[in-house]
Scaffold this motif. Structure first.
Motif, PDB file in Angstrom:
ATOM      1  N   PRO A 139       0.784  -1.413   0.007  1.00 61.01           N
ATOM      2  CA  PRO A 139      -0.031   0.024   0.084  1.00 61.01           C
ATOM      3  C   PRO A 139       0.971   1.255  -0.025  1.00 61.01           C
ATOM      4  N   LYS A 140       0.214   2.409  -0.220  1.00 54.93           N
ATOM      5  CA  LYS A 140       0.935   3.423  -0.605  1.00 54.93           C
ATOM      6  C   LYS A 140       1.903   3.877   0.849  1.00 54.93           C
ATOM      7  N   HIS A 141       1.195   3.893   1.846  1.00 52.93           N
ATOM      8  CA  HIS A 141       2.012   4.208   3.020  1.00 52.93           C
ATOM      9  C   HIS A 141       3.289   3.372   3.221  1.00 52.93           C
ATOM     10  N   ILE A 142       3.411   2.154   3.031  1.00 52.08           N
ATOM     11  CA  ILE A 142       4.553   1.415   2.927  1.00 52.08           C
ATOM     12  C   ILE A 142       5.600   1.786   1.950  1.00 52.08           C
ATOM     13  N   ILE A 143       4.975   2.068   0.685  1.00 51.73           N
ATOM     14  CA  ILE A 143       5.914   2.422  -0.272  1.00 51.73           C
ATOM     15  C   ILE A 143       6.588   3.718   0.020  1.00 51.73           C
ATOM     16  N   GLU A 144       5.770   4.654   0.506  1.00 50.72           N
ATOM     17  CA  GLU A 144       6.468   5.810   0.826  1.00 50.72           C
ATOM     18  C   GLU A 144       7.297   5.547   1.997  1.00 50.72           C
ATOM     19  N   TYR A 145       7.101   4.778   2.982  1.00 52.54           N
ATOM     20  CA  TYR A 145       7.961   4.608   4.233  1.00 52.54           C
ATOM     21  C   TYR A 145       9.516   4.021   3.397  1.00 52.54           C
ATOM     22  N   ASN A 146       9.195   3.069   2.649  1.00 55.17           N
ATOM     23  CA  ASN A 146      10.434   2.542   2.126  1.00 55.17           C
ATOM     24  C   ASN A 146      11.113   2.984   1.305  1.00 55.17           C
ATOM     25  N   SER A 147      10.697   4.335   0.484  1.00 55.58           N
ATOM     26  CA  SER A 147      11.341   4.824  -0.383  1.00 55.58           C
ATOM     27  C   SER A 147      12.204   6.028   0.086  1.00 55.58           C
ATOM     28  N   LYS A 148      12.301   6.327   1.395  1.00 55.01           N
ATOM     29  CA  LYS A 148      13.282   6.974   2.012  1.00 55.01           C
ATOM     30  C   LYS A 148      14.669   6.807   1.887  1.00 55.01           C
ATOM     31  N   HIS A 149      14.911   5.453   1.470  1.00 58.40           N
ATOM     32  CA  HIS A 149      16.277   4.866   1.082  1.00 58.40           C
ATOM     33  C   HIS A 149      16.420   5.133  -0.405  1.00 58.40           C
ATOM     34  N   ILE A 150      15.552   5.463  -1.232  1.00 53.45           N
ATOM     35  CA  ILE A 150      15.926   5.499  -2.448  1.00 53.45           C
ATOM     36  C   ILE A 150      16.529   6.921  -3.037  1.00 53.45           C
ATOM     37  N   ASP A 151      17.253   6.588  -3.820  1.00 51.66           N
ATOM     38  CA  ASP A 151      18.229   7.951  -4.403  1.00 51.66           C
ATOM     39  C   ASP A 151      17.782   8.097  -5.571  1.00 51.66           C
ATOM     40  N   GLY A 152      16.572   8.966  -5.597  1.00 49.18           N
ATOM     41  CA  GLY A 152      15.715   9.397  -6.865  1.00 49.18           C
ATOM     42  C   GLY A 152      14.716   9.995  -6.585  1.00 49.18           C
ATOM     43  N   LYS A 153      13.763  10.652  -7.937  1.00 51.71           N
ATOM     44  CA  LYS A 153      12.591  11.234  -7.434  1.00 51.71           C
ATOM     45  C   LYS A 153      11.490  10.173  -7.545  1.00 51.71           C
ATOM     46  N   LEU A 154      10.676  10.042  -6.569  1.00 49.76           N
ATOM     47  CA  LEU A 154       9.595   8.853  -6.611  1.00 49.76           C
ATOM     48  C   LEU A 154       8.270   9.616  -6.874  1.00 49.76           C
ATOM     49  N   THR A 155       7.558   8.818  -7.724  1.00 50.83           N
ATOM     50  CA  THR A 155       6.112   9.390  -8.001  1.00 50.83           C
ATOM     51  C   THR A 155       5.188   8.168  -7.905  1.00 50.83           C
ATOM     52  N   LEU A 156       4.157   8.175  -7.330  1.00 52.30           N
ATOM     53  CA  LEU A 156       3.355   7.216  -7.401  1.00 52.30           C
ATOM     54  C   LEU A 156       1.995   7.475  -8.136  1.00 52.30           C
ATOM     55  N   THR A 157       1.473   6.594  -9.039  1.00 49.83           N
ATOM     56  CA  THR A 157       0.138   6.685  -9.657  1.00 49.83           C
ATOM     57  C   THR A 157      -0.846   5.627  -9.155  1.00 49.83           C
ATOM     58  N   LYS A 158      -1.898   6.309  -8.601  1.00 46.80           N
ATOM     59  CA  LYS A 158      -3.043   5.259  -8.043  1.00 46.80           C
ATOM     60  C   LYS A 158      -3.899   4.550  -9.160  1.00 46.80           C
ATOM     61  N   ILE A 159      -4.064   3.351  -9.251  1.00 43.76           N
ATOM     62  CA  ILE A 159      -4.823   2.671 -10.202  1.00 43.76           C
ATOM     63  C   ILE A 159      -5.689   1.953  -9.477  1.00 43.76           C
ATOM     64  N   ASN A 160      -7.170   1.841  -9.914  1.00 44.41           N
ATOM     65  CA  ASN A 160      -8.165   1.170  -9.317  1.00 44.41           C
ATOM     66  C   ASN A 160      -8.255  -0.204  -9.846  1.00 44.41           C
ATOM     67  N   VAL A 161      -8.262  -1.243  -9.346  1.00 43.51           N
ATOM     68  CA  VAL A 161      -8.028  -2.800  -9.832  1.00 43.51           C
ATOM     69  C   VAL A 161      -9.049  -3.470  -9.191  1.00 43.51           C
ATOM     70  N   ASN A 162      -9.336  -4.662  -9.597  1.00 43.47           N
ATOM     71  CA  ASN A 162     -10.476  -5.616  -9.108  1.00 43.47           C
ATOM     72  C   ASN A 162     -10.059  -7.072  -9.106  1.00 43.47           C
ATOM     73  N   PRO A 163      -9.087  -7.350  -8.357  1.00 43.74           N
ATOM     74  CA  PRO A 163      -8.435  -8.721  -8.374  1.00 43.74           C
ATOM     75  C   PRO A 163      -9.716  -9.583  -7.875  1.00 43.74           C
ATOM     76  N   PRO A 164      -9.853 -10.665  -8.615  1.00 44.44           N
ATOM     77  CA  PRO A 164     -10.869 -11.788  -8.163  1.00 44.44           C
ATOM     78  C   PRO A 164     -10.539 -12.543  -6.996  1.00 44.44           C
ATOM     79  N   THR A 165     -10.379 -11.964  -5.684  1.00 43.31           N
ATOM     80  CA  THR A 165      -9.665 -12.478  -4.665  1.00 43.31           C
ATOM     81  C   THR A 165     -10.732 -13.683  -3.981  1.00 43.31           C
ATOM     82  N   LYS A 166     -12.011 -13.898  -4.505  1.00 42.92           N
ATOM     83  CA  LYS A 166     -12.641 -14.813  -3.935  1.00 42.92           C
ATOM     84  C   LYS A 166     -12.554 -16.270  -4.832  1.00 42.92           C
ATOM     85  N   THR A 167     -11.932 -15.956  -6.039  1.00 46.51           N
ATOM     86  CA  THR A 167     -11.682 -17.078  -6.664  1.00 46.51           C
ATOM     87  C   THR A 167     -10.168 -17.642  -6.599  1.00 46.51           C
ATOM     88  N   MET A 168      -9.337 -16.489  -6.263  1.00 46.91           N
ATOM     89  CA  MET A 168      -8.025 -16.946  -6.184  1.00 46.91           C
ATOM     90  C   MET A 168      -7.489 -18.038  -5.143  1.00 46.91           C
TER      91      MET A 168
END
Length: 185
Positions: free
Chosen positions: A138-167
């Motif tokens: 999720p976004k908050h974990i990515i942002e937390y982990n990115s503090k160690h990345i040397d570069g400009k981070l951008t996140l793009t949110k995408i709405n998805v619909n994984p079929p979790t009931k049948t997976m």
């Protein structure tokens, strides 16, 4: 042995490793990785979803590294009519050509070298090169982990619909996915 179905790939334990619900995710990753055009490195072929989108962009070359024998055979078949594709069989960690790329996309399954990806990929990028990769966090974990990345981070949110009931293997169970873009100086 992997099982290849129309809408997914299953591993030897019948766990889903890639499914067609990921199409919007792969389309966004392809858009990100090809922003600079030029030479693209894709690590992991899977169902070829991201590869198809990368091929629609204005690029010079498209190197694809795949470790799995069965998926590599699918890659070779797919690449037959694509002269700018360079298929490489092997573990990406030991198989990246000695070359600089404009963009690198990473999406692998049970990758023992995953934790080395960003630090290694940076060595193969041209100035202002782009790194993107499949990340189920999720976004908050990515942002937390990115503090160690040397570069400009951008996140793009995408709405998805994984079929979790049948997976069987719920490798992703949220309705939002954050595409990562790292521009390395």
């Amino acid at each position: 042995m992997y099982t290849f179905l129309k809408d997914k790939i299953l591993d030897e334990r019948n766990r889903e490793i890639m499914m067609d619900w990921e199409i919007p995710i792969m389309e966004e990753h392809a858009k990100i990785v090809t922003e600079n055009g030029g030479d693209i490195l894709e690590i992991g072929f899977g169902m070829g979803i991201c590869s198809n989108f990368i091929q629609q962009a204005n690029i010079n070359s498209h190197t694809i590294i795949e470790i799995n024998d069965e998926i590599f055979e699918k890659l070779l078949e797919w690449a037959k009519d694509k002269p700018n594709v360079i298929p490489i069989k092997g573990d990406w960690f030991n198989s990246i050509p000695d070359k600089k790329y404009n963009g690198i996309m990473h999406d692998t399954w049970e990758d023992k070298n995953y934790h080395n990806f960003i630090s290694t990929a940076k060595n193969y990028l041209r100035p202002k090169g782009i790194i993107t990769y499949y990340n189920p966090d999720p976004k908050h974990i990515i942002e937390y982990n990115s503090k160690h990345i040397d570069g400009k981070l951008t996140l793009t949110k995408i709405n998805v619909n994984p079929p979790t009931k049948t997976m069987k293997h719920k490798y992703f169970n949220r309705k939002d996915y954050y595409c990562i873009k790292i521009v390395v100086d």
